[in-house]
Design a protein around this motif. Structure first.
Motif, PDB file in Angstrom:
ATOM      1  N   GLN A   1      12.526  -9.720  12.989  1.00 48.01           N
ATOM      2  CA  GLN A   1      13.807  -9.211  13.455  1.00 48.01           C
ATOM      3  C   GLN A   1      14.282  -9.888  14.754  1.00 48.01           C
ATOM      4  O   GLN A   1      13.512  -9.989  15.708  1.00 48.01           O
ATOM      5  CB  GLN A   1      13.678  -7.700  13.663  1.00 48.01           C
ATOM      6  N   PRO A   2      15.505 -10.473  14.782  1.00 52.71           N
ATOM      7  CA  PRO A   2      16.504 -10.496  13.707  1.00 52.71           C
ATOM      8  C   PRO A   2      16.245 -11.650  12.731  1.00 52.71           C
ATOM      9  O   PRO A   2      16.065 -12.796  13.156  1.00 52.71           O
ATOM     10  CB  PRO A   2      17.816 -10.704  14.454  1.00 52.71           C
ATOM     11  N   ALA A   3      16.219 -11.341  11.454  1.00 48.54           N
ATOM     12  CA  ALA A   3      15.844 -12.323  10.435  1.00 48.54           C
ATOM     13  C   ALA A   3      16.938 -13.363  10.216  1.00 48.54           C
ATOM     14  O   ALA A   3      18.122 -13.044  10.219  1.00 48.54           O
ATOM     15  CB  ALA A   3      15.547 -11.609   9.121  1.00 48.54           C
ATOM     16  N   LYS A   4      16.515 -14.605  10.026  1.00 47.64           N
ATOM     17  CA  LYS A   4      17.437 -15.685   9.663  1.00 47.64           C
ATOM     18  C   LYS A   4      17.482 -15.872   8.147  1.00 47.64           C
ATOM     19  O   LYS A   4      18.427 -16.444   7.616  1.00 47.64           O
ATOM     20  CB  LYS A   4      17.002 -16.985  10.332  1.00 47.64           C
ATOM     21  N   ILE A   5      16.413 -15.408   7.453  1.00 49.36           N
ATOM     22  CA  ILE A   5      16.346 -15.500   6.001  1.00 49.36           C
ATOM     23  C   ILE A   5      15.394 -14.419   5.502  1.00 49.36           C
ATOM     24  O   ILE A   5      14.422 -14.066   6.186  1.00 49.36           O
ATOM     25  CB  ILE A   5      15.868 -16.905   5.531  1.00 49.36           C
ATOM     26  N   PHE A   6      15.685 -13.858   4.343  1.00 47.77           N
ATOM     27  CA  PHE A   6      14.795 -12.911   3.694  1.00 47.77           C
ATOM     28  C   PHE A   6      13.939 -13.652   2.677  1.00 47.77           C
ATOM     29  O   PHE A   6      14.391 -14.626   2.074  1.00 47.77           O
ATOM     30  CB  PHE A   6      15.579 -11.810   2.985  1.00 47.77           C
ATOM     31  N   MET A   7      12.709 -13.160   2.468  1.00 48.52           N
ATOM     32  CA  MET A   7      11.878 -13.785   1.435  1.00 48.52           C
ATOM     33  C   MET A   7      12.365 -13.444   0.045  1.00 48.52           C
ATOM     34  O   MET A   7      12.170 -14.212  -0.900  1.00 48.52           O
ATOM     35  CB  MET A   7      10.411 -13.385   1.586  1.00 48.52           C
ATOM     36  N   GLY A   8      13.014 -12.294  -0.132  1.00 51.79           N
ATOM     37  CA  GLY A   8      13.506 -11.904  -1.442  1.00 51.79           C
ATOM     38  C   GLY A   8      12.371 -11.643  -2.419  1.00 51.79           C
ATOM     39  O   GLY A   8      11.191 -11.665  -2.065  1.00 51.79           O
ATOM     40  N   ASP A   9      12.742 -11.411  -3.676  1.00 49.96           N
ATOM     41  CA  ASP A   9      11.734 -11.187  -4.708  1.00 49.96           C
ATOM     42  C   ASP A   9      10.888 -12.429  -4.945  1.00 49.96           C
ATOM     43  O   ASP A   9       9.743 -12.332  -5.384  1.00 49.96           O
ATOM     44  CB  ASP A   9      12.396 -10.764  -6.024  1.00 49.96           C
ATOM     45  N   SER A  10      11.434 -13.604  -4.654  1.00 44.19           N
ATOM     46  CA  SER A  10      10.668 -14.836  -4.825  1.00 44.19           C
ATOM     47  C   SER A  10       9.454 -14.862  -3.908  1.00 44.19           C
ATOM     48  O   SER A  10       8.451 -15.520  -4.215  1.00 44.19           O
ATOM     49  CB  SER A  10      11.550 -16.058  -4.546  1.00 44.19           C
ATOM     50  N   GLY A  11       9.523 -14.115  -2.807  1.00 44.53           N
ATOM     51  CA  GLY A  11       8.397 -14.061  -1.886  1.00 44.53           C
ATOM     52  C   GLY A  11       7.536 -12.830  -2.058  1.00 44.53           C
ATOM     53  O   GLY A  11       6.311 -12.927  -2.149  1.00 44.53           O
ATOM     54  N   SER A  12       8.159 -11.649  -2.121  1.00 50.25           N
ATOM     55  CA  SER A  12       7.375 -10.410  -2.196  1.00 50.25           C
ATOM     56  C   SER A  12       6.552 -10.342  -3.471  1.00 50.25           C
ATOM     57  O   SER A  12       5.383  -9.935  -3.455  1.00 50.25           O
ATOM     58  CB  SER A  12       8.300  -9.199  -2.089  1.00 50.25           C
ATOM     59  N   MET A  13       7.142 -10.740  -4.595  1.00 47.20           N
ATOM     60  CA  MET A  13       6.381 -10.708  -5.855  1.00 47.20           C
ATOM     61  C   MET A  13       5.253 -11.729  -5.844  1.00 47.20           C
ATOM     62  O   MET A  13       4.159 -11.476  -6.346  1.00 47.20           O
ATOM     63  CB  MET A  13       7.311 -10.939  -7.050  1.00 47.20           C
ATOM     64  N   MET A  14       5.505 -12.889  -5.252  1.00 46.26           N
ATOM     65  CA  MET A  14       4.467 -13.909  -5.199  1.00 46.26           C
ATOM     66  C   MET A  14       3.302 -13.477  -4.316  1.00 46.26           C
ATOM     67  O   MET A  14       2.136 -13.706  -4.635  1.00 46.26           O
ATOM     68  CB  MET A  14       5.050 -15.222  -4.676  1.00 46.26           C
ATOM     69  N   ILE A  15       3.607 -12.822  -3.191  1.00 45.17           N
ATOM     70  CA  ILE A  15       2.541 -12.338  -2.309  1.00 45.17           C
ATOM     71  C   ILE A  15       1.676 -11.323  -3.037  1.00 45.17           C
ATOM     72  O   ILE A  15       0.444 -11.374  -2.989  1.00 45.17           O
ATOM     73  CB  ILE A  15       3.138 -11.728  -1.028  1.00 45.17           C
ATOM     74  N   GLY A  16       2.316 -10.373  -3.732  1.00 44.24           N
ATOM     75  CA  GLY A  16       1.558  -9.385  -4.490  1.00 44.24           C
ATOM     76  C   GLY A  16       0.684 -10.015  -5.553  1.00 44.24           C
ATOM     77  O   GLY A  16      -0.482  -9.638  -5.726  1.00 44.24           O
ATOM     78  N   LEU A  17       1.219 -11.008  -6.261  1.00 47.38           N
ATOM     79  CA  LEU A  17       0.432 -11.675  -7.305  1.00 47.38           C
ATOM     80  C   LEU A  17      -0.753 -12.425  -6.717  1.00 47.38           C
ATOM     81  O   LEU A  17      -1.868 -12.371  -7.252  1.00 47.38           O
ATOM     82  CB  LEU A  17       1.321 -12.619  -8.106  1.00 47.38           C
ATOM     83  N   MET A  18      -0.542 -13.137  -5.614  1.00 47.20           N
ATOM     84  CA  MET A  18      -1.640 -13.907  -5.036  1.00 47.20           C
ATOM     85  C   MET A  18      -2.728 -13.005  -4.464  1.00 47.20           C
ATOM     86  O   MET A  18      -3.922 -13.321  -4.546  1.00 47.20           O
ATOM     87  CB  MET A  18      -1.110 -14.858  -3.963  1.00 47.20           C
ATOM     88  N   LEU A  19      -2.334 -11.868  -3.882  1.00 44.79           N
ATOM     89  CA  LEU A  19      -3.338 -10.917  -3.410  1.00 44.79           C
ATOM     90  C   LEU A  19      -4.142 -10.364  -4.574  1.00 44.79           C
ATOM     91  O   LEU A  19      -5.369 -10.226  -4.494  1.00 44.79           O
ATOM     92  CB  LEU A  19      -2.664  -9.782  -2.640  1.00 44.79           C
ATOM     93  N   ALA A  20      -3.455 -10.044  -5.666  1.00 48.70           N
ATOM     94  CA  ALA A  20      -4.158  -9.569  -6.855  1.00 48.70           C
ATOM     95  C   ALA A  20      -5.083 -10.660  -7.399  1.00 48.70           C
ATOM     96  O   ALA A  20      -6.220 -10.385  -7.815  1.00 48.70           O
ATOM     97  CB  ALA A  20      -3.159  -9.147  -7.931  1.00 48.70           C
ATOM     98  N   GLY A  21      -4.604 -11.903  -7.381  1.00 49.05           N
ATOM     99  CA  GLY A  21      -5.427 -13.005  -7.871  1.00 49.05           C
ATOM    100  C   GLY A  21      -6.660 -13.230  -7.010  1.00 49.05           C
ATOM    101  O   GLY A  21      -7.757 -13.455  -7.531  1.00 49.05           O
ATOM    102  N   ALA A  22      -6.492 -13.162  -5.679  1.00 52.11           N
ATOM    103  CA  ALA A  22      -7.630 -13.382  -4.785  1.00 52.11           C
ATOM    104  C   ALA A  22      -8.685 -12.296  -4.954  1.00 52.11           C
ATOM    105  O   ALA A  22      -9.882 -12.581  -5.039  1.00 52.11           O
ATOM    106  CB  ALA A  22      -7.152 -13.432  -3.333  1.00 52.11           C
ATOM    107  N   THR A  23      -8.253 -11.023  -4.998  1.00 52.63           N
ATOM    108  CA  THR A  23      -9.220  -9.932  -5.113  1.00 52.63           C
ATOM    109  C   THR A  23      -9.863  -9.893  -6.499  1.00 52.63           C
ATOM    110  O   THR A  23     -11.045  -9.571  -6.621  1.00 52.63           O
ATOM    111  CB  THR A  23      -8.546  -8.583  -4.825  1.00 52.63           C
ATOM    112  N   THR A  24      -9.099 -10.236  -7.523  1.00 51.88           N
ATOM    113  CA  THR A  24      -9.668 -10.292  -8.871  1.00 51.88           C
ATOM    114  C   THR A  24     -10.688 -11.418  -8.976  1.00 51.88           C
ATOM    115  O   THR A  24     -11.753 -11.260  -9.572  1.00 51.88           O
ATOM    116  CB  THR A  24      -8.557 -10.491  -9.919  1.00 51.88           C
TER     117      THR A  24
END
Length: 385
Positions: free
Chosen positions: A235-258
């Motif tokens: 804050q204050p953000a110049k760009i949002f990660m959007g779904d392209s970022g939040s979904m990818m982070i969730g997938l990679m965390l799931a991949g690492a722990t799996t």
């Protein structure tokens, strides 16, 4: 040559993480200009906190940082053997690229929820195809004699189903929590760093076996990329990660722990080490406790109102912190604090002395509670309230 027993490639992992940070930082500015040009803009809505249009699609920059760091790791002699021993890193990178592309399309054209869910399941299937799936985990029943609990071995279908469910849950949990500047990026950094620390513990317990390299590498690249994105997103953000970022982070965390789940040396643990035996699940639950709790509460809240679980509202955890009286930055830092205590607390319990770790976690949670409610206590003590 791969490291000998007892010698961990810590410097190489740090180099890879810093490379992800640098590449993400350098390319996110380029991605921002592209997002503006193609019209991937987040215009303020009733449930949003920002008041001016902000470009999104920043997750593409995060993915490019991860891809660049993975490419470097493949060229480093100390880490390259991990790619020969397992396809986990390649599978996670490919799945992350696909889900980042789906998210980028959503950032521009706003796909419907079912289309995104189908894409999430498809990306989870990519992980399964590359062998990234749950194999076994400890359960507190079925022990014989002096042993406590047993190891539940999953067949391919059971492991694949569990992996798909975990990916979908973690992807949507990160997506739900992405509501304040820097929140999802910071949580991704904390979660990935904790997962990397846990994975390095597994690597050490295996004597430096190259087969245990992938989860630490996946987590290290993600942590570095999230760190490189934060200067643009805090804050204050110049760009949002959007779904392209939040979904990818969730997938990679799931991949690492799996990936880590299949490397836990269960025979080395005794019955009294129940928390350590459950370590993959404990770490997963801890690093994403805040977004998962927010996700569950949102689904229950919307279902009770007769709405779709995917319907948007302004009652997420970060919204409630703002209502209490915290500023945007303070609310984000508070959620960082909660996530850090839970994540690194879980890792410390699995790697160090249980009693000391639990005392530290308890003290940290008490401190977090007090800091979180201070604005409300102040308002109650003010005259006329």
């Amino acid at each position: 040559m791969p490291p000998t027993s007892g010698l961990l490639p810590i410097r190489e992992y740090i180099l890879v993480a810093l490379t992800a940070t640098a590449v993400t930082y350098l390319l996110t500015g380029v991605v921002r200009r592209i997002a503006i040009r193609v019209g991937a803009i987040a215009n303020p809505r009733a449930r949003d906190v920002h008041v001016a249009p902000i470009p999104r699609m920043g997750g593409v920059g995060i993915f490019l940082g991860v891809a660049g760091a993975m490419g470097l790791a493949h060229q480093l002699p100390a880490l390259s053997h991990g790619f020969d021993a397992s396809f986990d890193s390649v599978g996670v990178l490919l799945a992350a690229g696909v889900i980042s592309l789906i998210g980028a399309l959503d950032d521009r054209f706003e796909l419907d929820a079912w289309t995104k869910l189908a894409g999430q399941v498809m990306c989870a299937g990519i992980l399964v195809i590359f062998g990234v799936q749950w194999v076994s985990f400890w359960v507190p029943w079925g022990g014989t004699g002096a042993s406590f609990g047993s190891v539940l071995v999953l067949d391919k279908n059971q492991g694949a189903l569990l992996t798909v469910v975990m990916v979908v849950v973690m992807v949507n949990a990160m997506n739900f929590v992405d509501g304040l500047d820097g929140l999802a990026g910071g949580l991704g950094f904390i979660a990935a760093t904790a997962t990397c620390a846990f994975s390095l513990g597994l690597l050490d317990s295996s004597g430096g076996d190259v087969g245990t390299y992938p989860p630490a590498l996946i987590a290290a690249t993600l942590a570095g990329a999230c760190l490189g994105f934060l200067p643009y997103n805090f804050q204050p953000a110049k760009i949002f990660m959007g779904d392209s970022g939040s979904m990818m982070i969730g997938l990679m965390l799931a991949g690492a722990t799996t990936s880590a789940s299949g490397r836990v040396p269960y025979p080395q643990f005794s019955g009294k080490d129940a928390i350590a035996l459950l370590s993959p699940l404990v770490v997963v639950a801890a690093v994403l406790f805040v977004p998962l709790l927010d996700l569950i509460m949102a689904v229950v809240r919307r279902t009770r109102r007769g709405e779709s679980p995917f319907a948007a509202d302004k009652m997420h955890l970060h919204h409630r912190l703002l209502e209490i009286g915290h500023s945007q930055r303070r609310a984000v830092l508070l959620i960082y604090l909660w996530a850090g205590i839970l994540a690194f607390g879980a890792v410390s319990v699995t790697l160090f002395d249980d009693a000391a770790a639990l005392w530290i976690i308890g003290a940290g949670l008490v401190f977090a509670v007090v800091v979180s409610v201070v604005p409300r206590l102040r308002s109650r003590n003010q005259p006329g309230t």
